[in-house]
Design an enzyme around this catalytic site. Structure first.
Site, PDB file in Angstrom:
ATOM      1  CG  HIS A 131      55.478 -57.721  30.293  1.00  0.00           C
ATOM      2  ND1 HIS A 131      56.672 -57.076  30.250  1.00  0.00           N
ATOM      3  CD2 HIS A 131      55.078 -57.683  31.590  1.00  0.00           C
ATOM      4  CE1 HIS A 131      56.999 -56.654  31.458  1.00  0.00           C
ATOM      5  NE2 HIS A 131      56.066 -57.013  32.290  1.00  0.00           N
ATOM      6  CG  ASP A 149      57.195 -56.784  26.661  1.00  0.00           C
ATOM      7  OD1 ASP A 149      56.790 -55.618  26.714  1.00  0.00           O
ATOM      8  OD2 ASP A 149      57.521 -57.457  27.659  1.00  0.00           O
TER       9      ASP A 149
HETATM   10  C1  XLS Z   1      58.269 -53.350  37.101  1.00  0.00           C
HETATM   11  C2  XLS Z   1      58.525 -54.776  37.146  1.00  0.00           C
HETATM   12  C3  XLS Z   1      58.250 -55.517  35.830  1.00  0.00           C
HETATM   13  C4  XLS Z   1      58.204 -56.990  36.089  1.00  0.00           C
HETATM   14  C5  XLS Z   1      57.516 -57.770  35.023  1.00  0.00           C
HETATM   15  O1  XLS Z   1      58.673 -52.583  37.966  1.00  0.00           O
HETATM   16  O2  XLS Z   1      59.844 -54.983  37.536  1.00  0.00           O
HETATM   17  O3  XLS Z   1      59.192 -55.182  34.878  1.00  0.00           O
HETATM   18  O4  XLS Z   1      59.475 -57.516  36.243  1.00  0.00           O
HETATM   19  O5  XLS Z   1      56.188 -57.418  34.901  1.00  0.00           O
END
Ligand code: XLS
Ligand code: NI
Ligand code: NI
Length: 443
Positions: free
Chosen positions: A107, A110
Site C-alpha cells: 500500500h 507501507d
Molecule cells: C485486508 C486485505 C488487504 C488487501 C490489500 O483484509 O486483505 O490486506 O489485500 O489492501
C-alpha cells in the site's frame, strides 16, 4: 552498497534459504520448494510467483484489538520518515533476497508514512519510489501489485470512494492517483482495489445504490488514468464480506463479478482471491477461486488462512496442505493465474516475536504451496480425477442431453423424455472416494 544487506544487516546469522529436500532437518531450508524444479510445463517459480506483503512483514508490530504490538522492528527506529522508509526498504529487500522471493506488494502508506499535506505526501512517496527503483534494479525483484490504503486514516471512517461527502472522495482520488503513479513507476504488474471501508455499518444512514455508483465511477477514473499513463497490467478487485465495515460491497467473488459487469469494467479488471476472505464469506477458498476461474477472471491470490475457532480475519500463514492442494487444483485447471501471483497476505501470530519467525512462516507457506502444486499436478496427470468428474456429466453428451445443452429443447420435451424413461437410476456422487483420491496424492 550490497543489496543483500543494505546499510546494515537486519537478519543477521541467516543466509540465503536454500532447497535441501524433504530429508533435510534444517528448519531454515526449503524441503519442497525448489524454484527451478519443473512441474508440468513450468518451473515451480513460474507457477507460483510468490510475493511478500510489505504491510504484514515490515510495517506491523503485531498489535491486535486487545493490545499493542509485541515485536521490535529495528528498521523502524529513525525519527525521520524518509530515513525510516529507506531502512524499512533495506530490510524488505534483504529479506526477499534471502528468501528468494521475487515479488512484493504494497500500500502507498507501507512504503512511507502519509504527511500533513497531499503535496508533501506526494514528495515523500516519490522519494521512496526513486529508492525502490534502485533496489529493484540491483536485486531483480519486481512489484507484483501496488494499492492505496484507503481504509486506515480516520477521514475514511465512512468510506473512501463510497463516502457520502464528496470532499472525502476527492481526497481518496488524490491518494489513488499517487498510488497508481508509484505502481506505474515501479513497473508494477498489477494494481489492486480492496475496499475495507467501502460498505456500510447500518443501512439506516446509507444509500447503497448511490455509494456503489460512486465507487464504480472512481474505479473507472482510476482505470482511465492508469491506461492513459501507460499502465498495461491488470486491475484486481479483492472480495471480502466484512471487516472493517459490517457489510462490504465487494462481498465475494460472485458479487464482485456482478459489480464489474454492471459497471462495464470486465475488460480491465480481474479478481484477487484471498483465502481468509473466502471463509469469512462462508465459502471455501477453492469455491471462490472456481467462481473467478469460471468467469475467466482469476487474476491473483492472497494466500493465508483463517482459524477454526477465531471467527475473524486472522491472516495466518497457509500451512494446511489439504486446503492448498484443493486451491492448486482449481488454479492449475484454470491454466494458472492471469497476471498475478501468490501474495502472502499473512502475518505472524502476536507471540512470534523473533525476526527469524518471518523466515519460518514464509518457508512453511512456500513449501506448502510447492507440495500442493505437485499433488495437484499429480492428481490431474496421474489419476482418474479428471476422467471421473467428466463422466459424472456423460449423459449430457448423448443425443438428448446435447440438445438440452444447445437450447434446442423445450420444457414439454423434458416431460416427454421423463415419462418415457421413468424413474432415473440412482448415481452416487462418491464424495469419500474423491476425498481419498486427493489424500492419496498428497505426499
Ligand atoms: C485486508 C486485505 C488487504 C488487501 C490489500 O483484509 O486483505 O490486506 O489485500 O489492501
Ligand atoms: Ni488481502
Ligand atoms: Ni485479509
Amino acid at each position: 552498497m550490497d543489496v543483500l544487506t543494505g546499510e546494515r544487516e537486519y537478519f543477521k546469522g541467516i543466509d540465503k534459504i536454500k532447497y535441501e529436500g524433504p530429508e533435510s532437518d534444517n528448519p531454515l531450508a526449503f524441503k519442497y520448494y525448489n524454484p527451478e524444479k519443473r512441474v508440468g510445463d513450468k518451473t515451480m517459480q513460474e507457477h507460483l510467483h510468490f510475493a511478500v506483503a510489505y504491510w504484514h512483514s515490515f510495517s506491523s508490530r503485531l498489535a491486535d484489538p486487545f493490545g499493542p504490538g509485541t515485536r521490535e522492528l529495528p528498521w523502524l527506529q529513525s525519527k525521520d520518515p524518509i530515513q525510516r522508509a529507506r531502512d524499512k526498504m533495506d530490510a524488505a529487500f534483504e529479506f526477499m533476497t534471502k528468501m528468494g522471493l521475487k515479488y512484493f506488494c504494497f500500500h502507498d502508506v507501507d512504503l512511507v508514512d502519509e504527511a500533513e499535506t497531499i503535496a508533501e505526501s506526494e514528495r515523500r512517496l516519490q522519494s521512496i519510489v526513486d529508492y525502490a527503483k534502485e533496489k529493484k534494479k540491483e536485486s531483480g525483484i519486481e512489484l507484483l501489485w501496488g494499492t492505496a490504503n484507503l481504509f486506515s486514516h480516520p477521514r475514511y471512517m465512512n468510506g473512501a470512494g463510497t463516502n457520502p461527502v464528496f470532499e472525502v472522495v476527492a481526497h481518496a482520488g488524490a491518494q489513488l492517483k499517487r498510488a497508481i503513479d508509484a505502481t506505474i513507476e515501479l513497473d508494477g504488474h498489477n494494481y489492486v482495489f480492496w475496499g475495507g471501508r467501502e460498505g456500510y455499518m447500518t443501512l439506516l444512514n446509507t444509500q447503497m445504490k448511490k455509494e456503489k455508483d460512486h465507487y464504480a465511477q472512481l474505479l473507472t477514473m482510476a482505470r482511465d488514468y492508469a491506461r492513459k499513463n501507460g499502465f498495461k497490467g491488470n486491475f484486481f478487485v479483492e472480495p471480502k464480506p466484512m471487516e472493517p465495515m459490517k457489510q462490504l460491497y465487494d462481498t465475494d467473488a460472485a458479487t464482485v463479478l456482478q459489480f464489474l459487469r454492471e459497471y462495464d469494467l470486465m475488460d480491465d479488471f480481474k479478481l484477487n482471491i484471498e483465502a481468509n476472505h473466502a471463509t469469512l464469506a462462508l465459502h471455501s477458498f477453492e469455491h471462490e477461486l472456481q467462481v473467478a476461474a469460471d468467469a475467466g477472471m482469476l487474476g491473483s491470490i492472497d494466500a493465508n488462512r483463517g482459524d477454526e475457532q477465531n471467527g475473524w480475519d486472522t491472516d495466518q500463514f497457509p500451512t494446511k496442505l489439504n486446503d492448498v492442494t484443493r486451491a492448486m487444483l482449481v488454479i492449475l485447471e484454470a491454466g494458472g493465474l492471469q497476471g498475478g501471483g501468490i501474495n502472502f497476505d499473512a502475518k505472524l501470530t502476536r507471540n512470534s516475536t523473533d525476526l527469524e519467525d518471518m523466515f519460518h512462516a514464509h518457508i512453511g507457506a512456500m513449501d506448502t504451496f510447492a507440495r500442493g502444486l505437485m499433488a495437484a499436478d499429480d492428481i490431474l496427470r496421474n489419476s482418474s480425477y479428471s476422467k471421473l468428474r467428466k463422466e459424472r456429466y456423460a449423459t449430457f453428451e448423448n443425443e438428448e442431453g446435447k440438445r438440452f445443452v444447445n437450447g434446442s429443447m423445450s420444457l414439454e420435451d423434458l416431460r416427454r423424455i421423463a415419462v418415457k424413461n421413468g424413474e432415473p437410476q440412482q448415481v452416487s456422487g462418491r464424495q469419500e472416494f474423491f476425498e481419498n483420491l486427493l489424500n492419496t496424492h498428497i505426499r
